[in-house]
Design a protein around this motif. Structure first.
Motif, PDB file in Angstrom:
ATOM      1  N   LEU A 146       0.835  -1.210   0.000  1.00 53.00           N
ATOM      2  CA  LEU A 146       0.000   0.000   0.000  1.00 53.00           C
ATOM      3  C   LEU A 146       0.868   1.259   0.000  1.00 53.00           C
ATOM      4  O   LEU A 146       0.558   2.251  -0.674  1.00 53.00           O
ATOM      5  CB  LEU A 146      -0.924   0.028   1.227  1.00 53.00           C
ATOM      6  N   ALA A 147       1.940   1.200   0.795  1.00 54.54           N
ATOM      7  CA  ALA A 147       2.846   2.358   0.871  1.00 54.54           C
ATOM      8  C   ALA A 147       3.427   2.651  -0.499  1.00 54.54           C
ATOM      9  O   ALA A 147       3.618   3.805  -0.890  1.00 54.54           O
ATOM     10  CB  ALA A 147       3.965   2.082   1.872  1.00 54.54           C
ATOM     11  N   HIS A 148       3.722   1.582  -1.220  1.00 55.98           N
ATOM     12  CA  HIS A 148       4.320   1.702  -2.543  1.00 55.98           C
ATOM     13  C   HIS A 148       3.291   2.214  -3.550  1.00 55.98           C
ATOM     14  O   HIS A 148       3.579   3.092  -4.370  1.00 55.98           O
ATOM     15  CB  HIS A 148       4.845   0.329  -2.950  1.00 55.98           C
ATOM     16  N   GLU A 149       2.077   1.686  -3.446  1.00 59.75           N
ATOM     17  CA  GLU A 149       1.042   1.998  -4.444  1.00 59.75           C
ATOM     18  C   GLU A 149       0.425   3.375  -4.220  1.00 59.75           C
ATOM     19  O   GLU A 149       0.035   4.046  -5.173  1.00 59.75           O
ATOM     20  CB  GLU A 149      -0.050   0.916  -4.383  1.00 59.75           C
ATOM     21  N   PHE A 150       0.298   3.755  -2.942  1.00 64.15           N
ATOM     22  CA  PHE A 150      -0.380   5.020  -2.617  1.00 64.15           C
ATOM     23  C   PHE A 150       0.533   5.924  -1.789  1.00 64.15           C
ATOM     24  O   PHE A 150       0.265   6.164  -0.611  1.00 64.15           O
ATOM     25  CB  PHE A 150      -1.674   4.748  -1.833  1.00 64.15           C
ATOM     26  N   PRO A 151       1.610   6.425  -2.392  1.00 63.06           N
ATOM     27  CA  PRO A 151       2.480   7.315  -1.612  1.00 63.06           C
ATOM     28  C   PRO A 151       1.731   8.582  -1.216  1.00 63.06           C
ATOM     29  O   PRO A 151       0.834   9.028  -1.939  1.00 63.06           O
ATOM     30  CB  PRO A 151       3.624   7.633  -2.583  1.00 63.06           C
ATOM     31  N   HIS A 152       2.064   9.111  -0.049  1.00 67.99           N
ATOM     32  CA  HIS A 152       1.397  10.324   0.444  1.00 67.99           C
ATOM     33  C   HIS A 152       2.437  11.156   1.182  1.00 67.99           C
ATOM     34  O   HIS A 152       3.222  10.598   1.969  1.00 67.99           O
ATOM     35  CB  HIS A 152       0.252   9.925   1.382  1.00 67.99           C
ATOM     36  N   THR A 156       5.462   9.083   6.034  1.00 73.34           N
ATOM     37  CA  THR A 156       6.906   9.146   5.797  1.00 73.34           C
ATOM     38  C   THR A 156       7.659   8.013   6.476  1.00 73.34           C
ATOM     39  O   THR A 156       8.884   7.966   6.406  1.00 73.34           O
ATOM     40  CB  THR A 156       7.444  10.503   6.294  1.00 73.34           C
ATOM     41  N   GLY A 157       6.928   7.134   7.142  1.00 73.46           N
ATOM     42  CA  GLY A 157       7.590   6.021   7.806  1.00 73.46           C
ATOM     43  C   GLY A 157       6.803   4.745   7.681  1.00 73.46           C
ATOM     44  O   GLY A 157       5.619   4.751   7.304  1.00 73.46           O
ATOM     45  N   PHE A 158       7.496   3.642   7.966  1.00 69.00           N
ATOM     46  CA  PHE A 158       6.866   2.326   7.981  1.00 69.00           C
ATOM     47  C   PHE A 158       7.343   1.611   9.231  1.00 69.00           C
ATOM     48  O   PHE A 158       8.532   1.655   9.574  1.00 69.00           O
ATOM     49  CB  PHE A 158       7.243   1.523   6.735  1.00 69.00           C
ATOM     50  N   GLY A 159       6.411   0.938   9.910  1.00 64.30           N
ATOM     51  CA  GLY A 159       6.793   0.254  11.140  1.00 64.30           C
ATOM     52  C   GLY A 159       6.015  -1.022  11.340  1.00 64.30           C
ATOM     53  O   GLY A 159       5.186  -1.408  10.505  1.00 64.30           O
ATOM     54  N   ILE A 160       6.303  -1.671  12.442  1.00 66.08           N
ATOM     55  CA  ILE A 160       5.553  -2.870  12.808  1.00 66.08           C
ATOM     56  C   ILE A 160       5.336  -2.843  14.310  1.00 66.08           C
ATOM     57  O   ILE A 160       6.249  -2.529  15.078  1.00 66.08           O
ATOM     58  CB  ILE A 160       6.276  -4.151  12.325  1.00 66.08           C
ATOM     59  N   ALA A 161       4.089  -3.135  14.718  1.00 67.31           N
ATOM     60  CA  ALA A 161       3.736  -3.160  16.138  1.00 67.31           C
ATOM     61  C   ALA A 161       3.069  -4.502  16.422  1.00 67.31           C
ATOM     62  O   ALA A 161       3.204  -5.432  15.644  1.00 67.31           O
ATOM     63  CB  ALA A 161       2.805  -1.995  16.464  1.00 67.31           C
ATOM     64  N   GLY A 162       2.362  -4.587  17.518  1.00 70.24           N
ATOM     65  CA  GLY A 162       1.674  -5.832  17.843  1.00 70.24           C
ATOM     66  C   GLY A 162       2.520  -6.739  18.712  1.00 70.24           C
ATOM     67  O   GLY A 162       3.437  -6.291  19.398  1.00 70.24           O
ATOM     68  N   ASP A 163       2.222  -8.034  18.644  1.00 74.58           N
ATOM     69  CA  ASP A 163       2.841  -9.011  19.544  1.00 74.58           C
ATOM     70  C   ASP A 163       4.234  -9.388  19.048  1.00 74.58           C
ATOM     71  O   ASP A 163       4.379 -10.136  18.095  1.00 74.58           O
ATOM     72  CB  ASP A 163       1.943 -10.250  19.619  1.00 74.58           C
ATOM     73  N   GLY A 183      10.823   4.774  -0.003  1.00 80.71           N
ATOM     74  CA  GLY A 183      11.397   5.994   0.565  1.00 80.71           C
ATOM     75  C   GLY A 183      11.008   6.267   2.009  1.00 80.71           C
ATOM     76  O   GLY A 183      11.201   7.386   2.503  1.00 80.71           O
ATOM     77  N   LEU A 184      10.457   5.259   2.681  1.00 81.78           N
ATOM     78  CA  LEU A 184       9.973   5.491   4.047  1.00 81.78           C
ATOM     79  C   LEU A 184      11.053   5.223   5.099  1.00 81.78           C
ATOM     80  O   LEU A 184      11.880   4.317   4.929  1.00 81.78           O
ATOM     81  CB  LEU A 184       8.759   4.588   4.316  1.00 81.78           C
ATOM     82  N   GLY A 185      11.026   5.991   6.165  1.00 82.68           N
ATOM     83  CA  GLY A 185      11.880   5.736   7.324  1.00 82.68           C
ATOM     84  C   GLY A 185      11.375   4.489   8.032  1.00 82.68           C
ATOM     85  O   GLY A 185      10.181   4.200   8.018  1.00 82.68           O
ATOM     86  N   ILE A 186      12.299   3.764   8.663  1.00 85.54           N
ATOM     87  CA  ILE A 186      11.950   2.454   9.221  1.00 85.54           C
ATOM     88  C   ILE A 186      12.078   2.454  10.747  1.00 85.54           C
ATOM     89  O   ILE A 186      13.110   2.842  11.296  1.00 85.54           O
ATOM     90  CB  ILE A 186      12.862   1.347   8.641  1.00 85.54           C
ATOM     91  N   THR A 187      11.005   1.986  11.405  1.00 86.49           N
ATOM     92  CA  THR A 187      11.028   1.791  12.854  1.00 86.49           C
ATOM     93  C   THR A 187      10.370   0.457  13.179  1.00 86.49           C
ATOM     94  O   THR A 187       9.411   0.064  12.510  1.00 86.49           O
ATOM     95  CB  THR A 187      10.351   2.954  13.605  1.00 86.49           C
ATOM     96  N   VAL A 188      10.897  -0.227  14.182  1.00 85.69           N
ATOM     97  CA  VAL A 188      10.411  -1.566  14.526  1.00 85.69           C
ATOM     98  C   VAL A 188      10.178  -1.642  16.029  1.00 85.69           C
ATOM     99  O   VAL A 188      11.077  -1.307  16.811  1.00 85.69           O
ATOM    100  CB  VAL A 188      11.456  -2.641  14.107  1.00 85.69           C
ATOM    101  N   HIS A 189       8.977  -2.078  16.440  1.00 83.01           N
ATOM    102  CA  HIS A 189       8.749  -2.364  17.859  1.00 83.01           C
ATOM    103  C   HIS A 189       9.581  -3.589  18.237  1.00 83.01           C
ATOM    104  O   HIS A 189       9.397  -4.659  17.656  1.00 83.01           O
ATOM    105  CB  HIS A 189       7.282  -2.707  18.115  1.00 83.01           C
ATOM    106  N   ALA A 190      10.460  -3.447  19.200  1.00 84.10           N
ATOM    107  CA  ALA A 190      11.258  -4.594  19.677  1.00 84.10           C
ATOM    108  C   ALA A 190      11.781  -4.275  21.070  1.00 84.10           C
ATOM    109  O   ALA A 190      11.940  -3.114  21.441  1.00 84.10           O
ATOM    110  CB  ALA A 190      12.430  -4.865  18.728  1.00 84.10           C
ATOM    111  N   GLY A 191      12.028  -5.322  21.836  1.00 83.82           N
ATOM    112  CA  GLY A 191      12.586  -5.125  23.166  1.00 83.82           C
ATOM    113  C   GLY A 191      11.652  -4.374  24.092  1.00 83.82           C
ATOM    114  O   GLY A 191      12.085  -3.641  24.978  1.00 83.82           O
ATOM    115  N   GLU A 192      10.345  -4.578  23.878  1.00 82.87           N
ATOM    116  CA  GLU A 192       9.346  -4.016  24.799  1.00 82.87           C
ATOM    117  C   GLU A 192       9.011  -5.068  25.846  1.00 82.87           C
ATOM    118  O   GLU A 192       9.231  -4.858  27.032  1.00 82.87           O
ATOM    119  CB  GLU A 192       8.088  -3.609  24.005  1.00 82.87           C
ATOM    120  N   VAL A 193       8.505  -6.216  25.389  1.00 80.79           N
ATOM    121  CA  VAL A 193       8.215  -7.311  26.317  1.00 80.79           C
ATOM    122  C   VAL A 193       9.137  -8.507  26.081  1.00 80.79           C
ATOM    123  O   VAL A 193       9.189  -9.411  26.902  1.00 80.79           O
ATOM    124  CB  VAL A 193       6.723  -7.744  26.239  1.00 80.79           C
ATOM    125  N   CYS A 194       9.865  -8.525  24.934  1.00 82.92           N
ATOM    126  CA  CYS A 194      10.848  -9.584  24.681  1.00 82.92           C
ATOM    127  C   CYS A 194      12.251  -9.050  24.994  1.00 82.92           C
ATOM    128  O   CYS A 194      12.431  -7.861  25.220  1.00 82.92           O
ATOM    129  CB  CYS A 194      10.761 -10.075  23.235  1.00 82.92           C
TER     130      CYS A 194
END
Ligand code: HPA
Ligand code: ZN
Length: 322
Positions: A146-152, A156-163, A183-194
């Motif tokens: 979706l990020a690729h098909e519908f840039p806006h 400006t970023g892409f991430g992953i959350a959840g379990d 072209g998106l900045g990258i952030t990853v949820h990690a080291g919160e509960v693991c």
């Protein structure tokens, strides 16, 4: 002058107050589960996985594009009132799709709500399209597409959350490659509960500029050195960590130890009403718990601006406000 606050880690749906969610449910004729709320009207959840369930349940109230307008407007105008000058917000195309709202429609509504708040308050912000880890690899790849098909310009970023116990970061490498190529900045949820290994695996597989939480790094000195070395920025949300039981109090957060080890640290409110906090409270509690000076706090905002997923002209304007 009030300290200018920057929030790099806040979830759009998680920022919606119980009052707003109840209003949307009423407007949309949605019956929310009775056990979503405590007797005092606050969100009811017992632990991290129950929090994720309650979060999904509350999202059922969000049915129409105009609901996203209200979520964005309310979040940005409320946070601006608290002193936030720039905020990034994680948005979930999966939760919108579950309500039959297509990603481009969601974006139009978010832009409308954010623009109204910006016009009224001067607040600046961007959105971070976010996959949900426990929804699986295929969904994450669809989200990245979706990020690729519908840039806006505001996304400006892409991430992953959840379990974060679900799967391995490497499973999601293709999704992140697509997002990075968009072209998106990258952030990853990690080291919160693991543990620290979850952060190392995320760095190896997904090459994020920022880690959501990342506080578990404190358990591995070589990982702390690596984060410092590579200039990876942590989006630390101490109030969230306390609420889910990772720490007993602000003073127990490794925020200061990480900073003093040379790791770049910023602050986030995460899911403010769920965790009984907001970005002003996060700054205030951290300042008090670690007896930090005004320049120390200003340095946190400066680090956050430098790590923001926005253009250099916007960063320059924000830095001037410091
Ligand atoms: N952690 C992980 N996933 C989430 C959170 C969180 O705090 N909030 C919304 N999704
Ligand atoms: Zn989060």
């Amino acid at each position: 002058m009030k300290l200018p606050l920057i929030d790099l880690h806040c979830h759009l749906e998680g920022a919606a107050s119980p009052t707003l969610i109840r209003a949307l449910a009423a407007r949309n004729g949605v019956q929310l589960p009775a056990d979503l709320f405590n007797a005092d009207g606050s969100y009811l959840w017992k632990d991290f996985s129950h929090f994720l369930e309650s979060y999904d349940a509350a999202c059922q109230a969000i049915r129409k594009p105009e609901d996203f307008f209200d979520l964005a407007y309310t979040h940005f105008s409320d946070a601006a009132r608290l002193g936030m000058i720039y905020g990034e917000v994680f948005i979930s195309a999966d939760h919108a799709a579950a309500s039959g709202i297509a990603y481009p429609e969601m974006l139009t509504a978010l832009e409308g709500g954010f623009s109204k708040a910006r016009a009224q308050t001067g607040v600046e912000g961007r959105f971070v399209l976010t996959a949900i880890r426990h929804y699986g690899v295929e969904k994450a790849e669809q989200t990245a597409a979706l990020a690729h098909e519908f840039p806006h310009p505001l996304v400006t970023g892409f991430g992953i959350a959840g379990d974060e116990a679900f799967g391995q970061p490497a499973d999601f490498a293709r999704a992140f490659d697509v997002a990075r190529n968009a072209g998106l900045g990258i952030t990853v949820h990690a080291g919160e509960v693991c543990g620290p290994q979850s952060i190392a695996a995320a760095l190896d597989a997904l090459k994020p500029a920022r880690i959501g939480h990342g506080v578990a790094a404190i358990g591995d000195a070589s990982l702390v050195a690596r984060l410092a070395d590579e200039g990876v920025v942590l989006e630390i949300c101490p109030g969230s960590n306390i609420a889910v039981g990772v720490y007993g109090a602000y003073g127990q957060s490794p925020f200061l130890r990480l900073r003093d080890a040379g790791v770049k640290v910023s602050l986030g409110a995460d899911d403010p009403p769920y965790f009984h906090t907001d970005i002003a409270n996060e700054y205030a509690q951290v300042q008090q718990a670690f007896d930090l000076s005004a320049p120390d706090m200003l340095a946190i905002s400066k680090t956050a601006i430098e790590a923001a997923f926005c253009d250099d002209a916007t960063k320059a304007k924000l830095l001037e406000k410091l």
